[in-house]
Design a protein around this motif. Sequence first.
Motif, short mmCIF file in Angstrom:
data_model
loop_
_atom_site.label_atom_id
_atom_site.label_comp_id
_atom_site.label_asym_id
_atom_site.label_seq_id
_atom_site.Cartn_x
_atom_site.Cartn_y
_atom_site.Cartn_z
N GLU A 34 0.83 -1.21 0.00
CA GLU A 34 0.00 0.00 0.00
C GLU A 34 0.86 1.26 0.00
OE1 GLU A 34 -3.25 0.17 -0.51
OE2 GLU A 34 -3.06 -1.99 -0.82
N ARG A 35 1.96 1.20 0.66
CA ARG A 35 2.85 2.37 0.72
C ARG A 35 3.39 2.74 -0.66
NH1 ARG A 35 6.65 5.61 2.44
NH2 ARG A 35 8.86 5.26 2.16
N PHE A 36 3.75 1.73 -1.46
CA PHE A 36 4.34 1.99 -2.77
C PHE A 36 3.31 2.19 -3.88
CE2 PHE A 36 8.15 -0.81 -1.32
CZ PHE A 36 8.63 0.24 -0.55
N ARG A 37 2.04 1.91 -3.60
CA ARG A 37 1.01 1.96 -4.64
C ARG A 37 0.99 3.27 -5.43
NH1 ARG A 37 -3.45 -1.14 -5.33
NH2 ARG A 37 -3.29 -1.98 -3.21
N PRO A 38 1.05 4.46 -4.80
CA PRO A 38 0.98 5.71 -5.58
C PRO A 38 2.17 5.94 -6.51
CG PRO A 38 0.53 6.09 -3.24
CD PRO A 38 1.11 4.72 -3.35
N TYR A 39 3.26 5.20 -6.31
CA TYR A 39 4.48 5.42 -7.07
C TYR A 39 4.76 4.34 -8.11
CZ TYR A 39 5.17 8.47 -3.05
OH TYR A 39 4.99 9.41 -2.07
N ALA A 40 3.81 3.46 -8.32
CA ALA A 40 4.06 2.31 -9.18
C ALA A 40 2.91 2.06 -10.15
CB ALA A 40 4.29 1.06 -8.32
N PRO A 41 3.19 1.35 -11.25
CA PRO A 41 2.11 0.93 -12.14
C PRO A 41 1.18 -0.03 -11.40
CG PRO A 41 4.27 0.63 -13.16
CD PRO A 41 4.51 0.93 -11.72
N THR A 42 -0.02 -0.21 -11.92
CA THR A 42 -0.95 -1.17 -11.31
C THR A 42 -0.35 -2.57 -11.39
OG1 THR A 42 -2.82 0.20 -11.97
CG2 THR A 42 -3.28 -2.10 -11.40
N ARG A 43 -0.28 -3.24 -10.25
CA ARG A 43 0.35 -4.55 -10.18
C ARG A 43 -0.68 -5.67 -10.18
NH1 ARG A 43 5.41 -2.72 -11.20
NH2 ARG A 43 6.35 -1.61 -9.44
N SER A 44 -0.32 -6.81 -10.75
CA SER A 44 -1.15 -8.01 -10.66
C SER A 44 -0.83 -8.71 -9.35
CB SER A 44 -0.85 -8.95 -11.82
OG SER A 44 0.47 -9.46 -11.71
N ALA A 48 8.19 16.88 -17.56
CA ALA A 48 7.61 16.03 -18.58
C ALA A 48 6.14 15.77 -18.21
CB ALA A 48 8.36 14.71 -18.69
N GLU A 49 5.22 16.28 -19.01
CA GLU A 49 3.80 16.12 -18.73
C GLU A 49 3.35 14.69 -19.06
OE1 GLU A 49 1.50 19.06 -20.73
OE2 GLU A 49 2.47 20.75 -19.71
N ARG A 50 2.48 14.15 -18.20
CA ARG A 50 1.92 12.81 -18.41
C ARG A 50 3.03 11.81 -18.73
NH1 ARG A 50 -3.40 12.15 -19.59
NH2 ARG A 50 -2.92 10.67 -21.27
N TYR A 51 4.07 11.84 -17.93
CA TYR A 51 5.28 11.06 -18.22
C TYR A 51 5.10 9.57 -17.94
CZ TYR A 51 10.26 9.77 -18.03
OH TYR A 51 11.48 9.18 -18.23
N LEU A 52 4.47 9.23 -16.81
CA LEU A 52 4.28 7.83 -16.44
C LEU A 52 2.85 7.61 -15.96
CD1 LEU A 52 7.50 7.01 -14.38
CD2 LEU A 52 7.01 6.32 -16.72
N LYS A 53 2.33 6.41 -16.25
CA LYS A 53 1.02 6.03 -15.73
C LYS A 53 1.25 5.23 -14.46
CE LYS A 53 -3.47 4.25 -17.21
NZ LYS A 53 -4.23 3.59 -18.30
N LEU A 54 0.98 5.85 -13.31
CA LEU A 54 1.22 5.26 -12.01
C LEU A 54 -0.08 5.20 -11.23
CD1 LEU A 54 4.53 7.11 -11.08
CD2 LEU A 54 4.27 4.90 -12.22
N ASP A 55 -0.32 4.08 -10.61
CA ASP A 55 -1.55 3.88 -9.83
C ASP A 55 -2.79 4.24 -10.66
OD1 ASP A 55 -2.99 3.13 -7.58
OD2 ASP A 55 -2.95 5.14 -6.70
N GLY A 56 -2.73 3.93 -11.95
CA GLY A 56 -3.89 4.12 -12.83
C GLY A 56 -4.06 5.50 -13.41
N GLU A 57 -3.16 6.44 -13.11
CA GLU A 57 -3.30 7.82 -13.61
C GLU A 57 -1.99 8.27 -14.26
OE1 GLU A 57 -5.98 9.64 -13.56
OE2 GLU A 57 -7.25 8.31 -12.35
N TRP A 58 -2.11 9.08 -15.32
CA TRP A 58 -0.94 9.67 -15.95
C TRP A 58 -0.42 10.80 -15.07
CZ3 TRP A 58 1.67 7.41 -19.64
CH2 TRP A 58 1.02 6.49 -20.47
N ARG A 59 0.86 10.75 -14.73
CA ARG A 59 1.46 11.71 -13.80
C ARG A 59 2.56 12.54 -14.47
NH1 ARG A 59 -2.08 10.75 -9.45
NH2 ARG A 59 -2.26 8.48 -9.13
N ASP A 60 2.54 13.84 -14.19
CA ASP A 60 3.65 14.70 -14.62
C ASP A 60 4.87 14.38 -13.75
OD1 ASP A 60 1.78 15.87 -16.23
OD2 ASP A 60 1.63 17.73 -15.08
#
Length: 223
Positions: A24-34, A150-162
């Motif tokens: 849960e701690r790393f969830r906001p900083y990572a792609p959606t995991r299986s 870099a705008e919308r650089y990575l999709k993390l936790d289901g959202e595109w993040r700058d």
Amino acid sequence: MFELVALHECDPKRVARFLTLNRERFRPYAPTRSEHYYTNSHWRAACKRSKIEWKEGRAYRFVVMHKNEEVIGKIDLDHIRRGPFSTGDFGYFLDRRHEGQSIMRRAMEEVLSMVFTDFKLNRVQAAIMPQNTRSSGLVKRLGFREIGLAERYLKLDGEWRDHLLFELVSRKPAAQAPADEKTAEKPAEKPVTPQADSEPVDAEIITDAPAGDEPEKETKETS
């Protein structure tokens, strides 16, 4: 007390446990995991792949071990592009229980000591979300410089993040003067009394914030 260990030399069960405990701690900083990502079998395969990547110079992955028993952090130098580009991307995670001890800073210093020599890269990059000021402060203290947003650089936790982008570039040694210039006579100069350099104090990082890692083929944030 911590030790930096290559991922492929670590027990996969310890890596899986570390990531499960901090899920849960790393969830906001990572792609959606299986769900499979958090299993021992995933990390057995990931460790085998890491050994091949290391041998081929495509990625260098590490874990941070506490008292040689428990994994408390992970550092990835991956997405390496050789040839004229010669660069790679950094990402890292640290267990919350070990924040505020400068562990990630010291571990990153160890990895960076290999980047331009052992790994023979010219440049490394870190991507950090603008609100993650602690991580930005960490990479700046490690010598990185900010190069832009870099705008919308990575999709993390289901959202595109700058993301803010930071780079660290290898510096060539200063060129030596030609031999004839070295031996040329120079007029006598008045001795100058040396003065102490004014050096800034390197403040401690209060918290080593987390960052994304990279499982199979993942994007990640350094945070």
